[in-house]
Scaffold this active site. Structure first.
Site, PDB file in Angstrom:
ATOM      1  N   ASP A  45      54.406 115.257 -21.119  1.00 21.16           N
ATOM      2  CA  ASP A  45      53.883 115.547 -22.450  1.00 21.16           C
ATOM      3  C   ASP A  45      52.866 116.675 -22.299  1.00 21.16           C
ATOM      4  O   ASP A  45      51.777 116.476 -21.773  1.00 21.16           O
ATOM      5  CB  ASP A  45      53.221 114.279 -23.018  1.00 21.16           C
ATOM      6  CG  ASP A  45      52.567 114.529 -24.374  1.00 21.16           C
ATOM      7  OD1 ASP A  45      52.575 115.677 -24.855  1.00 21.16           O
ATOM      8  OD2 ASP A  45      52.026 113.555 -24.949  1.00 21.16           O
ATOM      9  N   TRP A 100      46.687 109.271 -25.129  1.00 21.26           N
ATOM     10  CA  TRP A 100      48.078 109.629 -25.457  1.00 21.26           C
ATOM     11  C   TRP A 100      49.029 109.152 -24.381  1.00 21.26           C
ATOM     12  O   TRP A 100      50.145 108.690 -24.691  1.00 21.26           O
ATOM     13  CB  TRP A 100      48.196 111.126 -25.738  1.00 21.26           C
ATOM     14  CG  TRP A 100      47.394 111.462 -26.951  1.00 21.26           C
ATOM     15  CD1 TRP A 100      46.202 112.117 -26.992  1.00 21.26           C
ATOM     16  CD2 TRP A 100      47.679 111.064 -28.302  1.00 21.26           C
ATOM     17  NE1 TRP A 100      45.739 112.160 -28.287  1.00 21.26           N
ATOM     18  CE2 TRP A 100      46.620 111.532 -29.105  1.00 21.26           C
ATOM     19  CE3 TRP A 100      48.727 110.362 -28.902  1.00 21.26           C
ATOM     20  CZ2 TRP A 100      46.577 111.322 -30.497  1.00 21.26           C
ATOM     21  CZ3 TRP A 100      48.696 110.157 -30.279  1.00 21.26           C
ATOM     22  CH2 TRP A 100      47.630 110.623 -31.045  1.00 21.26           C
ATOM     23  N   LYS A 139      49.092 122.693 -31.383  1.00 23.69           N
ATOM     24  CA  LYS A 139      47.975 123.220 -30.601  1.00 23.69           C
ATOM     25  C   LYS A 139      48.282 124.699 -30.335  1.00 23.69           C
ATOM     26  O   LYS A 139      47.796 125.555 -31.035  1.00 23.69           O
ATOM     27  CB  LYS A 139      47.804 122.461 -29.293  1.00 23.69           C
ATOM     28  CG  LYS A 139      47.985 120.964 -29.387  1.00 23.69           C
ATOM     29  CD  LYS A 139      46.781 120.210 -29.942  1.00 23.69           C
ATOM     30  CE  LYS A 139      47.056 118.715 -29.862  1.00 23.69           C
ATOM     31  NZ  LYS A 139      45.960 117.876 -30.278  1.00 23.69           N
TER      32      LYS A 139
END
Lengths: 356, 356
Positions: free
Chosen positions: A169, A102, A193
């Site tokens: 992030d 990511w 999440k």
């Protein structure tokens, strides 16, 4: 049979959130209308949005510190683009830390946008650790990192000190541990999440860092526009915001981030202790960088795979197959996963040892 | 009391959709898991995405004609930017028709991006009609229009013929009427009127028009990326896509777009006939351009407002206050609004006439 959902995301949310969300789909706030059919400009939904935005700042201990919370759309992947658009000057540059898939996605989008320096990477060792001892160029417009690497099971424990804006992030570990969140200038996180269902992205911004690039920013990508419109620049993802609010309310009731951190540490300790004790298993990430959210591990002897897979499936466990870029297993222990579910996995690991 | 929800969007969806969606939040497909906690890569959700994408093309009669359907995030407002990014050449230009607030939003985003020609506008008459008889420059990279103008209650009945790619924002009338959809190269629509809840955007693309700009496109804005990844470039808004599928299944069962078009015409005729017959009311949009989705009207005598507002509220009607840029009333009659609800409104209008 009781399910133990280890999905890496979208993932388990509290049972009471599912129940309240389902009720709101049938009849929201006793209005006789579904949460899916009300106007986002209705008094009831404006109250939801306002409470959700305020609760984010409260839970992160950022109230009154110049921060704004936004519920946007597009996932963290759209923030990969919004961040350079809002922070990178016309002939400026950005600094990124490469800690996994990511982080790499963010880097690719930034590189296509402007000069992007990767200060360090653990790619050569398949991202099994967090690089340390790197230098952040002081003339970069911002520094970007990924706090938790879902796929590889690593997590930044000490964030670098820097005088340039710090962007993070936190998609896979927001609201999971106490940090001094005021050290960050932008925090963003896909909801799916620890915060809610897929379909909204939380962005927390220190407002004073905006408006300094001299660049024309498309309206929909302009954080300032979204702040001015109180996160309603266009129709927000009503249900995803509402379900996020329910999850944040659950977290507050539980005692907030400090309370869930203790539970998360207990879960992670239980599983990592077993990985280290049980000679059939190896941990993937180096110990000092282990994530308390996603534990990656492998079987020492691949021949045990079939038996182990049968055993955990029979125990009601789902979602622990590792990502293809790591292999083995990944147990995602997000906020709503109960300690009991981790105990079930640990028991299966012990049972495997007894059988072999 | 029975509610009659005329909300302009998010808006009423079929009751059976609310019931099935609520059930899936508790237990999806009898899996023992909520639709909110399953992986978007799970077999069950991939099947949802595949069916939803296929059903869109089937309902629009676009199967086997080189089109792809995508479920993205960000609302129509993000497509305002994605369209020029994907279709406007480096030193090219785009042509736009200005029919109202949302058309204007698209124009603003395009103008900030590159040369943008507005071929015609009805702004001078507060967008009470659709401009006609304009010329589309044949050297533009595409022509963009808005099929239905929610705020002003106008709708394009005849789309202009052009040899350049035709792009249409159908957010507020997609799936409401039969058209030769193969005349369009890109159709996009925020889900929250006729397709589902807020939180996903449908984009239907004739694939062959892509890849012709020579421009570097950010990954998240690149339609080709989303097509290649089968609408899973990043985590999709799972619940919004699932609820859209339920709504599309309801529409198919009803007989598809031709069947709903008849119902929509009956609803619109019932209301417009009353607006024209009843001397207390005036229609806002010129007759030939009236929308079958959103009817805008005013009271001839503003002194009747208080009484009328009390009466419709007492009848269980909600959401018919006009947008601030038009005033008066706006009755949004999207697909799921039953004819019975329109009859209730018409009865209130007649009753007002009797009382005065």
């Amino acid at each position: 049979m009781k399910k133990h959902n280890y999905s890496a995301g979208p993932c388990i949310l509290p049972q009471e959130v599912f129940e309240k969300a389902a009720q709101a789909v049938l009849n929201f706030n006793n209005s006789g209308l579904s949460i899916l059919e009300i106007s986002h400009r209705s008094k009831d939904f404006v109250a939801v949005m306002d409470e959700a935005r305020a609760l984010v700042l409260e839970l992160l201990n950022l109230e009154g510190k110049g921060y704004q919370a936004l519920f946007l759309q597009g996932g963290a992947s759209l923030e990969f683009l919004r961040v350079p658009y809002n922070l990178m000057k016309e002939s400026g540059k950005a600094a990124y830390l490469d800690t996994g898939t990511w982080a790499n996605g963010a880097i690719k989008e930034a590189k296509a946008f402007g000069e992007t320096v990767v200060v360090a990477s653990s790619k050569d060792e398949n991202y099994n650790h967090i690089p340390k001892g790197f230098t952040i160029p002081s003339d970069a417009n911002y520094f970007h990192c990924t706090s938790n690497n879902t796929i590889f099971g690593t997590q930044i424990k000490d964030f670098p000190k820097t005088d340039i804006p710090l962007v993070c992030d936190m998609s896979s570990d927001i609201f999971s541990r106490t940090l001094d969140f005021s050290k960050f200038d932008i925090i963003y996180a896909g909801a799916q999440k620890n915060m809610g269902p897929a379909g909204t992205t939380l962005v927390v911004i220190k407002e004073e860092i905006l408006g300094k690039t001299g660049r024309a920013i498309p309206n929909i990508l302009n954080y300032q526009q979204h702040i001015t419109k109180e996160s309603m620049y266009n129709t927000p993802p009503v249900f995803a915001v509402y379900t996020s609010l329910l999850t944040l309310q659950w977290l507050k009731k539980l005692g907030g981030v400090p309370a869930i951190e203790k539970i998360n540490e207990a879960k992670a300790n239980l599983l990592y202790n077993e990985i280290d004790r049980n000679t059939l298993f190896n941990g993937v990430a180096v110990k000092e960088d282990r994530s308390i959210m996603n534990a990656t591990f492998t079987l020492v002897n691949p021949e045990h795979q079939e038996l182990f897979d049968t055993m955990w499936k029979e125990a009601g466990i789902s979602g622990i197959n590792g990502h293809r870029s790591v292999g083995g297993y990944r147990a995602s222990m997000y906020n709503a996963l109960p300690l009991e579910s981790v105990q079930v996995l640990v028991d299966v690991m012990k049972e495997l040892e007894n059988k072999i």
